[in-house]
Design an enzyme around this catalytic site. Structure first.
Site, mmCIF file in Angstrom:
data_model
loop_
_atom_site.group_PDB
_atom_site.id
_atom_site.type_symbol
_atom_site.label_atom_id
_atom_site.label_comp_id
_atom_site.label_asym_id
_atom_site.label_seq_id
_atom_site.Cartn_x
_atom_site.Cartn_y
_atom_site.Cartn_z
ATOM 1 N N GLU A 60 53.649 52.317 -39.040
ATOM 2 C CA GLU A 60 54.741 51.446 -39.462
ATOM 3 C C GLU A 60 55.718 52.228 -40.324
ATOM 4 O O GLU A 60 55.505 52.377 -41.543
ATOM 5 C CB GLU A 60 54.190 50.279 -40.293
ATOM 6 C CG GLU A 60 53.205 49.411 -39.558
ATOM 7 C CD GLU A 60 53.159 48.007 -40.163
ATOM 8 O OE1 GLU A 60 53.483 47.060 -39.457
ATOM 9 O OE2 GLU A 60 52.812 47.877 -41.347
ATOM 10 N N HIS A 69 48.688 48.537 -46.184
ATOM 11 C CA HIS A 69 50.041 48.170 -45.753
ATOM 12 C C HIS A 69 51.053 48.759 -46.736
ATOM 13 O O HIS A 69 50.777 48.856 -47.929
ATOM 14 C CB HIS A 69 50.172 46.642 -45.700
ATOM 15 C CG HIS A 69 51.439 46.207 -45.055
ATOM 16 N ND1 HIS A 69 52.627 46.172 -45.739
ATOM 17 C CD2 HIS A 69 51.722 45.836 -43.777
ATOM 18 C CE1 HIS A 69 53.590 45.778 -44.902
ATOM 19 N NE2 HIS A 69 53.060 45.569 -43.711
ATOM 20 N N ASN A 81 50.716 39.685 -38.870
ATOM 21 C CA ASN A 81 50.537 39.775 -40.317
ATOM 22 C C ASN A 81 51.455 38.733 -40.956
ATOM 23 O O ASN A 81 52.655 38.932 -41.021
ATOM 24 C CB ASN A 81 50.897 41.201 -40.779
ATOM 25 C CG ASN A 81 50.889 41.354 -42.285
ATOM 26 O OD1 ASN A 81 50.410 40.473 -43.006
ATOM 27 N ND2 ASN A 81 51.416 42.464 -42.770
ATOM 28 N N TRP A 82 50.844 37.647 -41.398
ATOM 29 C CA TRP A 82 51.657 36.548 -41.942
ATOM 30 C C TRP A 82 52.155 36.840 -43.352
ATOM 31 O O TRP A 82 52.966 36.114 -43.878
ATOM 32 C CB TRP A 82 50.845 35.236 -41.941
ATOM 33 C CG TRP A 82 50.495 34.721 -40.576
ATOM 34 C CD1 TRP A 82 50.699 35.353 -39.367
ATOM 35 C CD2 TRP A 82 49.883 33.463 -40.259
ATOM 36 N NE1 TRP A 82 50.252 34.569 -38.337
ATOM 37 C CE2 TRP A 82 49.735 33.398 -38.862
ATOM 38 C CE3 TRP A 82 49.419 32.401 -41.031
ATOM 39 C CZ2 TRP A 82 49.172 32.305 -38.201
ATOM 40 C CZ3 TRP A 82 48.845 31.291 -40.387
ATOM 41 C CH2 TRP A 82 48.733 31.257 -38.992
ATOM 42 N N LYS A 83 51.622 37.885 -43.974
ATOM 43 C CA LYS A 83 51.987 38.236 -45.357
ATOM 44 C C LYS A 83 51.820 37.014 -46.269
ATOM 45 O O LYS A 83 50.901 36.234 -46.064
ATOM 46 C CB LYS A 83 53.397 38.817 -45.394
ATOM 47 C CG LYS A 83 53.570 39.960 -44.385
ATOM 48 C CD LYS A 83 54.833 40.740 -44.539
ATOM 49 C CE LYS A 83 54.889 41.828 -43.490
ATOM 50 N NZ LYS A 83 56.022 42.707 -43.634
ATOM 51 N N SER A 112 59.607 45.468 -37.503
ATOM 52 C CA SER A 112 60.645 44.712 -36.798
ATOM 53 C C SER A 112 60.396 44.589 -35.289
ATOM 54 O O SER A 112 61.330 44.655 -34.484
ATOM 55 C CB SER A 112 62.030 45.308 -37.062
ATOM 56 O OG SER A 112 62.337 45.222 -38.443
ATOM 57 N N GLY A 120 55.090 41.307 -38.166
ATOM 58 C CA GLY A 120 55.270 40.526 -39.383
ATOM 59 C C GLY A 120 56.073 39.273 -39.088
ATOM 60 O O GLY A 120 55.546 38.273 -38.583
ATOM 61 N N GLY A 121 57.363 39.330 -39.364
ATOM 62 C CA GLY A 121 58.242 38.163 -39.242
ATOM 63 C C GLY A 121 58.096 37.399 -37.931
ATOM 64 O O GLY A 121 58.001 36.161 -37.930
ATOM 65 N N GLU A 177 53.523 47.567 -48.130
ATOM 66 C CA GLU A 177 53.837 46.692 -49.273
ATOM 67 C C GLU A 177 52.747 46.784 -50.345
ATOM 68 O O GLU A 177 53.026 46.686 -51.536
ATOM 69 C CB GLU A 177 54.036 45.243 -48.773
ATOM 70 C CG GLU A 177 55.355 45.104 -48.016
ATOM 71 C CD GLU A 177 55.342 44.090 -46.886
ATOM 72 O OE1 GLU A 177 54.447 43.230 -46.844
ATOM 73 O OE2 GLU A 177 56.247 44.169 -46.027
ATOM 74 N N GLY A 218 60.596 44.706 -41.785
ATOM 75 C CA GLY A 218 61.384 43.583 -42.303
ATOM 76 C C GLY A 218 62.874 43.854 -42.383
ATOM 77 O O GLY A 218 63.616 43.096 -43.004
HETATM 78 P P1 PGA Z 1 57.976 43.030 -39.691
HETATM 79 O O1 PGA Z 1 56.685 43.444 -40.519
HETATM 80 O O2 PGA Z 1 57.541 42.812 -38.263
HETATM 81 O O3 PGA Z 1 58.465 41.781 -40.340
HETATM 82 O O4 PGA Z 1 58.943 44.164 -39.807
HETATM 83 C C1 PGA Z 1 55.707 44.285 -39.946
HETATM 84 C C2 PGA Z 1 54.626 44.554 -40.942
HETATM 85 O O5 PGA Z 1 54.918 44.653 -42.131
HETATM 86 O O6 PGA Z 1 53.435 44.666 -40.583
#
Ligand code: PGA
Length: 254
Positions: free
Chosen positions: A170, A98, A12-14, A216, A237-238, A100, A176
């Site tokens: 999640e 998600h 997930n590149w956000k 994470s 994500g990251g 967010e 994050g």
């Molecule tokens: P993260 O994000 O790996 O940066 O914690 C995961 C996600 O939000 O899907």
């Protein structure tokens, strides 16, 4: 992981990378992935990149996903994207709900449900995200939250198990933050979610449904998380923004 279930690693590149940077990242992924079979790999770049990366991925085993999808086919919904638009540029997947989106954009279990219905109907595979906040975990409400998110978010869906909807567990406090759930915490939640699926759908659907862990995930912790019997992949994500760490996670899964 369980040998009977598919393993799905999704990046997930956000809201990261410009289109040019995204194309370069996808290019290095495609070149390296030829050597990593046995895992379904999905990348979910920002909407502006989907068309061009969709073209790149035609020569790759990796699949394309969007970060959201609307519940209507078209219409006056400024800022939204329909399943038809996503399918035409090569998307096979869409992340839905998600945390967010829930936190900053008013996404609810009800809108998650509408989006998931539409995605499945249109032939997109939804990755439905659920997970408790830190306050919910600390006040002992983790399982109540997961139950509500599964019951309402997946209400009335026709699931096939294999090749269909994926759930991403999640925990919000792990996204994050660098604070990953322990393998024990992940396994406990995943097992609980699988039991919920058995109640709401059927034991067979529960057994076949992919439940990813997210929050994470890194090259360093992927293997111990993926060793848990009910963890069938990761939503990353990251660490999906750096080719080496994303490939190492794919490698850990294969
Ligand atoms: P993260 O994000 O790996 O940066 O914690 C995961 C996600 O939000 O899907």
């Amino acid at each position: 992981m369980n040998p009977h279930r598919e393993i799905v690693i999704a990046g997930n590149w956000k809201m990261n990378t410009t289109p040019e940077e995204g194309v370069a990242l996808a290019k290095s992924l495609i070149e390296s992935l030829r050597r990593t079979p046995g895992v379904t790999v999905v990348i979910c770049p920002p909407a502006t990149h989907l068309g061009v990366i969709g073209g790149q991925l035609k020569s790759s085993s990796a699949e394309l996903g969007a970060q959201n999808v609307h519940w209507e086919k078209s219409g006056a919904y400024t800022g939204e994207i329909s399943a038809e638009m996503l399918l035409e540029v090569g998307c096979r997947w869409a992340i839905i709900g998600h945390s967010e989106r829930r936190l900053y954009f008013g996404e609810t279990d009800q809108t998650v449900n509408k989006r998931a219905h539409r995605a499945l109907e249109a032939g997109l595979r939804p990755i439905v995200c659920i997970g408790e906040t830190l306050a919910e975990r600390e006040s002992g409400q983790t399982f109540d939250t997961l139950r509500r998110q599964v019951q309402v978010g997946l209400e009335g869906l026709t699931l096939t198990g294999k090749g269909g909807l994926v759930i991403a567990y999640e925990p919000v406090w792990a996204i994050g933050t660098g604070r990953t759930a322990t393998p024990e915490q992940a396994q406990e939640a995943h097992h609980f979610i699988r039991d919920l699926l058995a109640e709401q759908f059927s034991p067979q659907i529960a057994e076949l449904t992919v439940i990813q862990y997210g929050g994470s995930v890194t090259a360093a912790n992927a293997e111990e998380l993926l060793t848990c019997p009910d963890v069938d992949g990761a939503l990353v994500g990251g660490a999906s923004l750096k080719i080496d760490s994303f490939l190492a996670i794919v490698q850990a899964a294969s």
